[in-house]
Enzyme design. Structure first.
Site, mmCIF file in Angstrom:
data_model
loop_
_atom_site.group_PDB
_atom_site.id
_atom_site.type_symbol
_atom_site.label_atom_id
_atom_site.label_comp_id
_atom_site.label_asym_id
_atom_site.label_seq_id
_atom_site.Cartn_x
_atom_site.Cartn_y
_atom_site.Cartn_z
ATOM 1 N N ARG A 85 -8.748 17.407 -2.772
ATOM 2 C CA ARG A 85 -9.954 17.272 -1.961
ATOM 3 C C ARG A 85 -10.814 18.523 -2.123
ATOM 4 O O ARG A 85 -10.299 19.613 -2.317
ATOM 5 C CB ARG A 85 -9.582 17.101 -0.485
ATOM 6 C CG ARG A 85 -9.144 15.710 -0.112
ATOM 7 C CD ARG A 85 -8.885 15.577 1.386
ATOM 8 N NE ARG A 85 -7.809 16.429 1.850
ATOM 9 C CZ ARG A 85 -7.965 17.559 2.529
ATOM 10 N NH1 ARG A 85 -9.182 17.985 2.856
ATOM 11 N NH2 ARG A 85 -6.927 18.276 2.905
ATOM 12 N N HIS A 253 -5.159 12.328 12.679
ATOM 13 C CA HIS A 253 -4.359 12.710 11.504
ATOM 14 C C HIS A 253 -2.898 12.798 11.963
ATOM 15 O O HIS A 253 -2.332 13.874 12.080
ATOM 16 C CB HIS A 253 -4.891 14.063 11.002
ATOM 17 C CG HIS A 253 -4.290 14.519 9.720
ATOM 18 N ND1 HIS A 253 -4.217 15.850 9.371
ATOM 19 C CD2 HIS A 253 -3.731 13.844 8.690
ATOM 20 C CE1 HIS A 253 -3.646 15.969 8.183
ATOM 21 N NE2 HIS A 253 -3.339 14.772 7.759
ATOM 22 N N SER A 275 -1.092 20.189 6.731
ATOM 23 C CA SER A 275 -0.385 20.017 5.462
ATOM 24 C C SER A 275 0.728 21.057 5.341
ATOM 25 O O SER A 275 0.666 22.126 5.953
ATOM 26 C CB SER A 275 -1.356 20.161 4.294
ATOM 27 O OG SER A 275 -1.966 21.429 4.339
ATOM 28 N N ALA A 276 1.753 20.703 4.564
ATOM 29 C CA ALA A 276 2.905 21.582 4.279
ATOM 30 C C ALA A 276 3.777 21.831 5.501
ATOM 31 O O ALA A 276 4.471 22.835 5.585
ATOM 32 C CB ALA A 276 2.452 22.914 3.683
ATOM 33 N N CYS A 277 3.754 20.902 6.466
ATOM 34 C CA CYS A 277 4.604 21.048 7.650
ATOM 35 C C CYS A 277 5.622 19.916 7.777
ATOM 36 O O CYS A 277 6.242 19.752 8.820
ATOM 37 C CB CYS A 277 3.751 21.121 8.921
ATOM 38 S SG CYS A 277 2.780 22.629 9.045
ATOM 39 N N LYS A 279 5.227 16.398 7.466
ATOM 40 C CA LYS A 279 4.820 15.207 8.225
ATOM 41 C C LYS A 279 5.512 13.938 7.719
ATOM 42 O O LYS A 279 6.065 13.162 8.499
ATOM 43 C CB LYS A 279 3.293 15.058 8.138
ATOM 44 C CG LYS A 279 2.762 14.121 9.208
ATOM 45 C CD LYS A 279 1.334 14.427 9.589
ATOM 46 C CE LYS A 279 0.433 13.825 8.678
ATOM 47 N NZ LYS A 279 -0.630 13.913 8.054
ATOM 48 N N ALA A 397 0.335 17.001 -6.752
ATOM 49 C CA ALA A 397 0.625 15.717 -7.405
ATOM 50 C C ALA A 397 0.978 14.677 -6.341
ATOM 51 O O ALA A 397 1.580 15.006 -5.316
ATOM 52 C CB ALA A 397 1.777 15.881 -8.381
ATOM 53 N N ASN A 529 15.814 17.707 13.312
ATOM 54 C CA ASN A 529 14.684 17.623 14.249
ATOM 55 C C ASN A 529 14.882 16.487 15.251
ATOM 56 O O ASN A 529 14.224 16.446 16.289
ATOM 57 C CB ASN A 529 13.371 17.441 13.487
ATOM 58 C CG ASN A 529 13.025 18.656 12.639
ATOM 59 O OD1 ASN A 529 13.488 19.755 12.904
ATOM 60 N ND2 ASN A 529 12.215 18.462 11.604
#
Length: 621
Positions: A85, A253, A275-277, A279, A397, A529
């Protein structure tokens, strides 16, 4: 338009089942502007998808993967300049600049239309314009909305077939005068007569433009992901959040999951992470050993549309029909459900190709293959990677896969009425300060938690805090209007529900990423979790205890189910503690965010901040 110019335009070839005169006029106008060689109305059939994929294989855009390894799956490699993006080229062109707010790029709509008119004039010459009708959400759902994307990219057409409900059935729902969001997309690379095409056409000049008042999306220059699949972030978040503001609902989101207890009681949770957590991993969570009888099911992994139902409760759908997930880091260890989803009928973008015609990416296996062709079409070996640092797959990717193939898919995932949300979870990636889990005392404090959440942008060294990028509600790049107004909207939705006597979802803040003195993550994460999730649901049913702290209510060590996991009280203290000096700094950073959003910031959030400061002072006293 002159007769000569009209003669060069292709026939519209409108199918007899398309009855929407206003839509046909719009298509005709875009055809006249972009001047494609052909117009194709997509019907969403398997035959059409096969034909378009074969066409792209012939063009060098995609390659068919080994059918014995990945049946009916393809790999596309993009131009190296077109891989993600482009937030700096993404515009919210509201009539008034203040409606876009300080966190969005704004441009005057009249000026932007002028710019785009010039760019789109003849932009599709030599190409096919695909008319792609799609429903965001189950067809006919009261929570769903329809869009139509006009694109000169067959890659867009086949990806939209996976990511949305795309095809002929959409016209039946739309009828002769139904509402739709018009989306126009061009890769911005017209072909002169006889000019050879390239494998991945795109343009260095890129614009991703949203007109909130007219609910329009125009995208130019990129063939990639969220820039080109306009149902995703552009419609499902930026335009839909504005629709929600105007109509009293939420476009978020968020993942949506179902959790069933061993006694058979089912809860639904929506969770927002930047992002990068993790999800997608959380959306497809598998309960760990020691938590037998618990079941987690997936409704959505990225976006939730949430509307008040007739019973007054907030009901959510996943507006998408597929997953457009980040491949690197996905493995049998981190997300076995995602790996099972990717066994067939997948379009991979910018991952590596194995010698036996399959795919690979960093993190898929502990040991990489001895030889690959990387995402740029070059030979790759572990030795080359060690010497140059070159990745086999691009870090962004992607895989595009049908949601229906996910083993953990919830039986209610296509329920047109949606599922009733019991709790909202918000979380970021923080090595210090933010506890493992906190329950907000009330809706306003929950909105405060979500408004001030953030993630560290740099890996924090031992004893050092990384730079925190605030990402309110994980919506910073995706909110289609002023962020302060968005906070107000969340408060108003809660107030309306409370006034109607509805039970509001509880709001929780989580942080899986606290680090110990050795610089390593203390909490094991992933399936573990579930233990935090169980505590939250226990709070909802009145079965779990909790203790008051500065920021809200957190569990004590004995409130968490540790069956099957060795996790000491000392380790728990490292992830749950609230340190006053760190929180003083944190609140100062919250103040900086609020200054940026001062125009229109809800007074209730300033009061919530003052309340936390008061509690913090009392603890120190």
């Amino acid at each position: 338009m002159t007769q000569a110019a009209e003669a060069t335009l292709p026939p519209l070839n409108v199918p007899s089942y398309v009855k929407h005169a206003r839509l046909i006029d719009w298509v005709q106008g875009v055809v006249a502007l972009t001047k494609p060689a052909r117009v194709v109305w997509c019907d969403g059939s398997q035959e059409e998808a096969d034909r378009l994929c074969e066409q792209m294989v012939q063009a060098g855009t995609m390659r068919r993967l080994n059918p014995a390894k990945r049946p009916n799956s393809y790999l596309a490699w993009s131009d190296p300049s077109d891989v993600a993006r482009v937030e700096d080229r993404t515009f919210i062109c509201s009539q008034r600049e203040e409606d876009a707010g300080p966190t969005n790029n704004w441009a005057a709509p009249a000026e932007m239309r002028n710019t785009l008119q010039g760019l789109f004039d003849g932009a599709m010459r030599g190409r096919t314009l695909y008319v792609v009708p799609f429903s965001m959400g189950p067809l006919g759902s009261p929570i769903a909305h329809i869009g139509v994307e006009l694109s000169d990219s067959p890659y867009v057409a086949v990806n939209m077939r996976i990511m949305t409900r795309m095809g002929r059935a959409v016209w039946d729902v739309l009828g002769a005068d139904g509402e739709f969001v018009p989306c126009v997309h061009s890769v911005g690379m017209p072909l002169a007569e006889g000019q050879a095409d390239v494998a991945w056409p795109c343009n260095p000049v890129k614009y991703i433009v949203h007109y909130p008042e007219t609910r329009e999306i125009w995208s130019f220059g990129s063939g990639y992901g969220g820039n080109a699949l306009l149902g995703k972030k552009c419609f499902a978040l930026r335009i839909a959040s504005t629709m929600g503001r105007d109509e009293g609902w939420l476009a978020e989101h968020m993942l949506i999951l179902g959790v069933t207890t061993p006694k058979g009681r089912k809860f639904h949770v929506a969770a927002a992470f930047p992002s990068a957590c993790g999800k997608t991993n959380f959306a497809m969570l598998i309960p760990p050993s020691g938590m037998d009888g618990w079941k987690v099911s997936t409704i959505g992994d990225d976006i939730a549309w949430i509307k008040p139902g007739q019973d007054g409760r907030l009901r959510a759908i996943n507006p998408e029909a597929g997953y457009f997930g980040v491949a690197p880091g996905t493995s049998e260890k981190t997300n076995p459900n995602a790996m099972a989803t990717l066994k067939a009928n997948v379009i991979f973008t910018n991952v590596a190709l194995t010698d036996d015609g399959d795919v690979w990416w960093e993190g898929m296996t502990d040991t990489p293959p001895a030889h690959l062709i990387d995402w740029q079409g070059k030979d790759w070996t572990p030795e080359i990677a060690r010497e140059t640092g070159r990745k086999a797959a691009h870090p962004n990717a992607r895989f595009t896969a049908p949601a229906s193939q996910c083993p953990s898919i919830d039986p209610e995932w296509e329920n047109p009425q949606g599922v009733a949300i019991d709790a909202f979870i918000f979380g970021g990636r923080r090595s210090t300060t933010i506890p493992l889990v906190t329950e907000a005392r009330d809706w306003v404090q929950g909105v405060y938690m979500a408004a001030t959440m953030g993630s560290e942008t740099t890996a924090a060294a031992v004893g050092q805090q990384g730079v925190v990028r605030r990402d309110p509600f994980a919506m910073l790049p995706f909110c289609g209007y002023n962020m302060a107004d968005y906070f107000n909207h969340w408060l108003a939705v809660g107030q309306r529900l409370a006034d109607a006597g509805a039970t509001l979802p509880r709001i929780y803040c989580v942080n899986w990423f606290r680090k110990g003195p050795n610089g390593k993550f203390v909490w094991p994460g992933f399936g573990e979790n579930m233990r935090v999730l169980k505590w939250m649901l226990g709070r909802l049913s009145g079965e779990a205890g909790g203790q008051e702290q500065v920021f809200g209510i957190s569990p004590s060590y004995g409130d968490v189910d540790w069956t099957g996991l060795e996790f000491t009280p000392d380790q728990f203290q490292q992830v749950i503690s609230v340190e006053a000096p760190a929180w003083r700094e944190e609140l100062a950073l919250h103040g900086e965010l609020f200054e940026q959003l001062a125009q229109g910031l809800p007074p209730a959030l300033s009061r919530a901040k003052a309340d936390i400061e008061h509690r913090l002072a009392a603890v120190q006293a």
